[in-house]
Design a protein around this motif. Structure first.
Motif, PDB file in Angstrom:
ATOM      1  N   GLY A  58     -13.678  -1.671 -17.895  1.00  0.00           N
ATOM      2  CA  GLY A  58     -13.081  -0.678 -17.025  1.00  0.00           C
ATOM      3  C   GLY A  58     -12.227   0.319 -17.775  1.00  0.00           C
ATOM      4  O   GLY A  58     -12.129   0.283 -19.007  1.00  0.00           O
ATOM      5  N   SER A  74      -9.374   0.789 -12.212  1.00  0.00           N
ATOM      6  CA  SER A  74     -10.103   1.410 -11.108  1.00  0.00           C
ATOM      7  C   SER A  74     -10.203   0.417  -9.952  1.00  0.00           C
ATOM      8  O   SER A  74      -9.999  -0.793 -10.116  1.00  0.00           O
ATOM      9  CB  SER A  74     -11.493   1.839 -11.564  1.00  0.00           C
ATOM     10  OG  SER A  74     -12.283   0.719 -11.894  1.00  0.00           O
ATOM     11  N   ALA A  75     -10.516   0.953  -8.773  1.00  0.00           N
ATOM     12  CA  ALA A  75     -10.572   0.103  -7.584  1.00  0.00           C
ATOM     13  C   ALA A  75     -11.563  -1.045  -7.751  1.00  0.00           C
ATOM     14  O   ALA A  75     -11.317  -2.167  -7.301  1.00  0.00           O
ATOM     15  CB  ALA A  75     -10.956   0.948  -6.368  1.00  0.00           C
ATOM     16  N   TYR A  76     -12.688  -0.753  -8.417  1.00  0.00           N
ATOM     17  CA  TYR A  76     -13.716  -1.783  -8.585  1.00  0.00           C
ATOM     18  C   TYR A  76     -13.167  -3.009  -9.317  1.00  0.00           C
ATOM     19  O   TYR A  76     -13.357  -4.150  -8.887  1.00  0.00           O
ATOM     20  CB  TYR A  76     -14.905  -1.202  -9.359  1.00  0.00           C
ATOM     21  CG  TYR A  76     -15.996  -2.205  -9.628  1.00  0.00           C
ATOM     22  CD1 TYR A  76     -16.911  -2.542  -8.651  1.00  0.00           C
ATOM     23  CD2 TYR A  76     -16.095  -2.843 -10.862  1.00  0.00           C
ATOM     24  CE1 TYR A  76     -17.909  -3.482  -8.884  1.00  0.00           C
ATOM     25  CE2 TYR A  76     -17.083  -3.782 -11.110  1.00  0.00           C
ATOM     26  CZ  TYR A  76     -17.987  -4.092 -10.117  1.00  0.00           C
ATOM     27  OH  TYR A  76     -18.952  -5.031 -10.357  1.00  0.00           O
ATOM     28  N   PHE A  77     -12.462  -2.792 -10.418  1.00  0.00           N
ATOM     29  CA  PHE A  77     -12.002  -3.925 -11.225  1.00  0.00           C
ATOM     30  C   PHE A  77     -10.777  -4.608 -10.613  1.00  0.00           C
ATOM     31  O   PHE A  77     -10.575  -5.804 -10.783  1.00  0.00           O
ATOM     32  CB  PHE A  77     -11.761  -3.486 -12.671  1.00  0.00           C
ATOM     33  CG  PHE A  77     -13.039  -3.207 -13.407  1.00  0.00           C
ATOM     34  CD1 PHE A  77     -13.849  -4.243 -13.812  1.00  0.00           C
ATOM     35  CD2 PHE A  77     -13.458  -1.912 -13.645  1.00  0.00           C
ATOM     36  CE1 PHE A  77     -15.055  -4.009 -14.465  1.00  0.00           C
ATOM     37  CE2 PHE A  77     -14.656  -1.655 -14.299  1.00  0.00           C
ATOM     38  CZ  PHE A  77     -15.457  -2.708 -14.705  1.00  0.00           C
ATOM     39  N   ALA A 210     -15.811  -7.003  -5.016  1.00  0.00           N
ATOM     40  CA  ALA A 210     -16.175  -5.839  -5.839  1.00  0.00           C
ATOM     41  C   ALA A 210     -17.503  -5.237  -5.382  1.00  0.00           C
ATOM     42  O   ALA A 210     -17.651  -4.012  -5.308  1.00  0.00           O
ATOM     43  CB  ALA A 210     -16.248  -6.250  -7.310  1.00  0.00           C
ATOM     44  N   ASP A 211     -18.479  -6.073  -5.074  1.00  0.00           N
ATOM     45  CA  ASP A 211     -19.779  -5.568  -4.614  1.00  0.00           C
ATOM     46  C   ASP A 211     -19.650  -4.881  -3.259  1.00  0.00           C
ATOM     47  O   ASP A 211     -20.322  -3.877  -3.000  1.00  0.00           O
ATOM     48  CB  ASP A 211     -20.790  -6.707  -4.495  1.00  0.00           C
ATOM     49  CG  ASP A 211     -21.227  -7.251  -5.844  1.00  0.00           C
ATOM     50  OD1 ASP A 211     -20.956  -6.600  -6.866  1.00  0.00           O
ATOM     51  OD2 ASP A 211     -21.843  -8.335  -5.873  1.00  0.00           O
ATOM     52  N   LEU A 213     -17.001  -3.339  -2.164  1.00  0.00           N
ATOM     53  CA  LEU A 213     -16.366  -2.053  -2.445  1.00  0.00           C
ATOM     54  C   LEU A 213     -17.373  -1.067  -3.037  1.00  0.00           C
ATOM     55  O   LEU A 213     -17.431   0.106  -2.639  1.00  0.00           O
ATOM     56  CB  LEU A 213     -15.182  -2.271  -3.390  1.00  0.00           C
ATOM     57  CG  LEU A 213     -14.324  -1.044  -3.692  1.00  0.00           C
ATOM     58  CD1 LEU A 213     -12.835  -1.416  -3.709  1.00  0.00           C
ATOM     59  CD2 LEU A 213     -14.682  -0.421  -5.040  1.00  0.00           C
ATOM     60  N   LEU A 214     -18.191  -1.535  -3.966  1.00  0.00           N
ATOM     61  CA  LEU A 214     -19.240  -0.687  -4.558  1.00  0.00           C
ATOM     62  C   LEU A 214     -20.169  -0.160  -3.469  1.00  0.00           C
ATOM     63  O   LEU A 214     -20.499   1.039  -3.446  1.00  0.00           O
ATOM     64  CB  LEU A 214     -20.004  -1.502  -5.600  1.00  0.00           C
ATOM     65  CG  LEU A 214     -21.236  -0.900  -6.276  1.00  0.00           C
ATOM     66  CD1 LEU A 214     -21.348  -1.418  -7.716  1.00  0.00           C
ATOM     67  CD2 LEU A 214     -22.529  -1.255  -5.546  1.00  0.00           C
ATOM     68  N   TYR A 217     -18.330   2.664  -1.512  1.00  0.00           N
ATOM     69  CA  TYR A 217     -18.178   3.936  -2.235  1.00  0.00           C
ATOM     70  C   TYR A 217     -19.530   4.642  -2.375  1.00  0.00           C
ATOM     71  O   TYR A 217     -19.616   5.867  -2.247  1.00  0.00           O
ATOM     72  CB  TYR A 217     -17.535   3.701  -3.608  1.00  0.00           C
ATOM     73  CG  TYR A 217     -16.017   3.694  -3.563  1.00  0.00           C
ATOM     74  CD1 TYR A 217     -15.317   2.621  -3.035  1.00  0.00           C
ATOM     75  CD2 TYR A 217     -15.276   4.770  -4.042  1.00  0.00           C
ATOM     76  CE1 TYR A 217     -13.927   2.607  -2.984  1.00  0.00           C
ATOM     77  CE2 TYR A 217     -13.881   4.772  -4.004  1.00  0.00           C
ATOM     78  CZ  TYR A 217     -13.216   3.683  -3.475  1.00  0.00           C
ATOM     79  OH  TYR A 217     -11.836   3.685  -3.422  1.00  0.00           O
TER      80      TYR A 217
END
Lengths: 455, 455
Positions: A58, A74-77, A210-211, A213-214, A217
């Motif tokens: 990240g 980042s939001a993902y991590f 995380a998935d 959220l992905l 987005y």
């Protein structure tokens, strides 16, 4: 797919003003309880692995905060690491009839996105409610057959996390339909790891948050998904359930608040052990029994408990001990508590606990099994060393909605968990507790955890 | 789990020196063919969404390169974007009996990790062979029942990508066992999106490559996984297959090179349309027929073709047209080709193609179905406008190992695909082709694609 559509319309139209006071209050309590679980795992394997992965893959700074180390990414991590963290010590919440742990997947994704998007505390609460309501219904929809092989918090968790982030992104009905498609087609997580005490449970929650959220987005940017991922004949239920009930997806939308049915965990073990643990504790207190006076404990359980717990005989790790019915009951019987300190200091090393463990067996009980998963009944039959047969029974384990924890008890649990890992001093913990009780008036979640986060 | 263990031992012990010349040569050819597919998608929806997601969530520079835009990022995001890219135009390879598209999941993960780790071309080739051999066997193991609901390239692709990266990380047998556990418990991907022509196919390959890479990096750092994720009673086959054959996992390790059985795609459509397309083309050339002389085409197909293609009647998008048997045969009959230009310029707009489409039907054929998936037989019955009934048959579609593409044909395909998107000029494309033929002597894959990548 009208059930899916009804669910998506509800999610799109839900507003903060519609949330009843008791729902908002319970959401704050669940959030506090979640944060405690994340803090409690600081430094414990395998959390540092996820921290290092986020640092390697990240950005070196960012608007979303990692709870256990205070860094910005980042939001993902942030979603990835925080979701791994909050499921480790087995103290996070559980919704009974869906067999879903909502907090550990919904809140990490929601907080990460809220920080990234500069959303308010109210928006975070609203998004979290959306995630709970959707996730619980999807878990109920997939049914018991799903949970037999699949870790519902991993599979359904991906959808629950996605919905929370989608709400923060102000999705309309059409976007929620596409979002469920893109989240549902990523849903994964198998129970097989449990036999080996492998680290997959943290991987599962990390990836679900995380998935999800992905998916949200990418949906916001225009990615389309299957419109009928839940009910379609090459969809989630078709592939991963044999007793799906589509009606569960839309039942009681706007009238039944499934979030408030969520249970807090009192013992630091797998929830399937709690009914028997409480029944045993109640019986021992009632009869004035000590562990030494007990020669055998038969626990009368639902099939799900046997599926999840039945493979652990002699636990090899602290985490596995939390899935050992004998160990949990041994801690309860010998020490009166099965909290984090008992697990870490005594579960594997105390010969009295090990000796008690061998006195415990599980057997499938038709009454308990038919009540499950709506109700988690605790039933034990104890044989004493002087030859008596005693019965213990509780109908609502400690932490269930009818036997819940007060705000004072939740604050106490928060302090104990923050102290356990050394993540926060008592005064720091008190400040965080106050911040949670003030979420409704927090203008922006950016930098909410304090520390050295860059925006 | 001795089949899983045998597979892991083979993967750990495999060396570059053991690879026969024809395996190495075919790996180079498959790599070139993969790179062409990635380049062909430059600028096409939904690839820019993945590029923007990587820019938002990832670092602003890094050692791994994104093929379609030349930027550097971390290995995780390069694998994500490159795997989305290389499956879009439906020109990437396919292994018949596993129904797996290996290139689009194995090479993105392998290249990203090789660049991150500064590995050589030989190490990349060895790792790729490991990914193919494992992925193909796991696909065969899960069987036809899996493919009916699950997109094997997504599910099995996660494991194949993980294995390739694990080989670059020099994993021993024990690490490969844990790696399969952590990759397998992330395996996901449902066919449901196909009905809606949704973007999930790119999400599937993107996530498979990236998730596999994530599993490998976390395993290298000590994350444990289920030891029997493939065969265990709460594992992948238990949850997602009803006809799994464990013996497939270890069959012919070191003697059968499954990689060389992989087919190149000649037509730019779903592979399930190719046997009938080639049979029709052969018949029309043999009989001197034009499209106008044909009143009906009955294609005799395997069940998998009906499962995947049967839901598309009138295609709404170019991508969906690649899954329309009628459209593919219409392009073949009217224009003689079903390549990328034909799909983009004619598949949706040419009335002659639409008219031909309505003359085509599919019917399940027992002989074709029982040969599948080992052999993809092409059988068509054509009725002419003057009342004749004609039969067309081919046993190996163009691109299959027995009817393969030469290096000159692959170079020509590469030029056509690079030209299609404008990603490379002919001379740039020639340089890349030369680089691929020189992979064996490339000391480091860092900066291999040229451009402005930072290390």
């Amino acid at each position: 797919m009208h059930h899916t559509q009804a669910l998506c319309r509800f999610l799109a139209e839900l507003t903060y003003a519609q949330l009843p006071e008791h729902v908002l209050a319970r959401t704050e309590e669940l959030y506090l309880d979640w944060l405690a679980s994340a803090l409690a795992s600081q430094g414990a394997h395998p959390i540092p692995l996820f921290e290092r992965y986020a640092q390697k893959m990240g950005p070196s700074s960012g608007p979303a905060q990692v709870i256990v180390n205070g860094t910005g990414t980042s939001a993902y991590f942030a979603a990835l690491v925080n979701a791994a963290s909050s499921h480790l010590v087995e103290q996070d919440d559980l919704h009974n009839s869906s067999v879903l742990h909502p907090a550990t997947v919904v809140f990490p994704a929601a907080l990460a996105a809220a920080q990234d998007l500069g959303k308010s505390g109210r928006e975070l609460l609203l998004a979290s409610v959306a995630g709970y309501e959707a996730g619980i219904r999807i878990g109920e929809f997939l049914g018991r057959s799903h949970y037999r092989i699949f870790h519902t918090t991993a599979t359904v968790g991906t959808l629950a996390a996605a919905v929370a982030v989608g709400k923060l992104l102000d999705f309309n009905e059409e976007q929620f339909i596409n979002l469920l498609g893109s989240a549902g087609t990523q849903a994964a997580g198998l129970w097989e790891f449990l036999r080996d005490a492998a680290d997959s449970k943290q991987l599962h929650t990390a990836k679900a948050a995380a998935d999800g959220l992905l998916a949200a987005y990418l949906t916001a940017d225009g990615l389309t998904g299957a419109r009928n991922i839940l009910e379609g004949d090459q969809g989630l239920a078709a592939g991963m359930s044999s007793d799906a009930q589509p009606g569960k997806l839309s039942a009681g939308l706007g009238s039944r608040w499934a979030l408030v049915e969520t249970s807090f965990k009192f013992h630091a073990s797998c929830r399937h052990t709690h009914p028997a643990a409480d029944a045993l504790l109640d019986l021992m207190q009632r009869e004035g029994l000590s562990a030494a006076q007990i020669s055998q404990v038969q626990t009368h359980v639902h099939q799900g408990a046997i599926d999840v717990l039945g493979r652990v005989t002699v636990p090899a790790t602290v985490h596995q001990a939390k899935f050992s019915m004998g160990t949990v009951l041994g801690l309860i019987a010998v020490h009166g508590h099965a909290g984090l300190p008992e697990f870490h200091d005594l579960a594997l090393s105390d010969p009295a606990v090990a000796a008690f463990r061998d006195k415990v067996c599980m057997s499938l009980d038709p009454e308990v099994d038919s009540a499950y998963p709506q109700r988690w009944l605790g039933r034990v039959t104890v044989t004493t060393t002087d030859g008596r047969t005693l019965h213990g029974a509780i109908d609502e384990p400690k932490g269930d909605p009818g036997n819940t924890l007060s705000r004072a008890e939740l604050a106490d649990k928060f302090q104990r968990l923050a102290h356990f890992s050394g993540a926060r001093t008592p005064s720091q913990a008190n400040r965080l507790i106050e911040q949670v009780w003030n979420l409704r008036t927090t203008a922006s979640m950016a930098h909410w955890l304090g520390g050295n986060c860059d925006d």
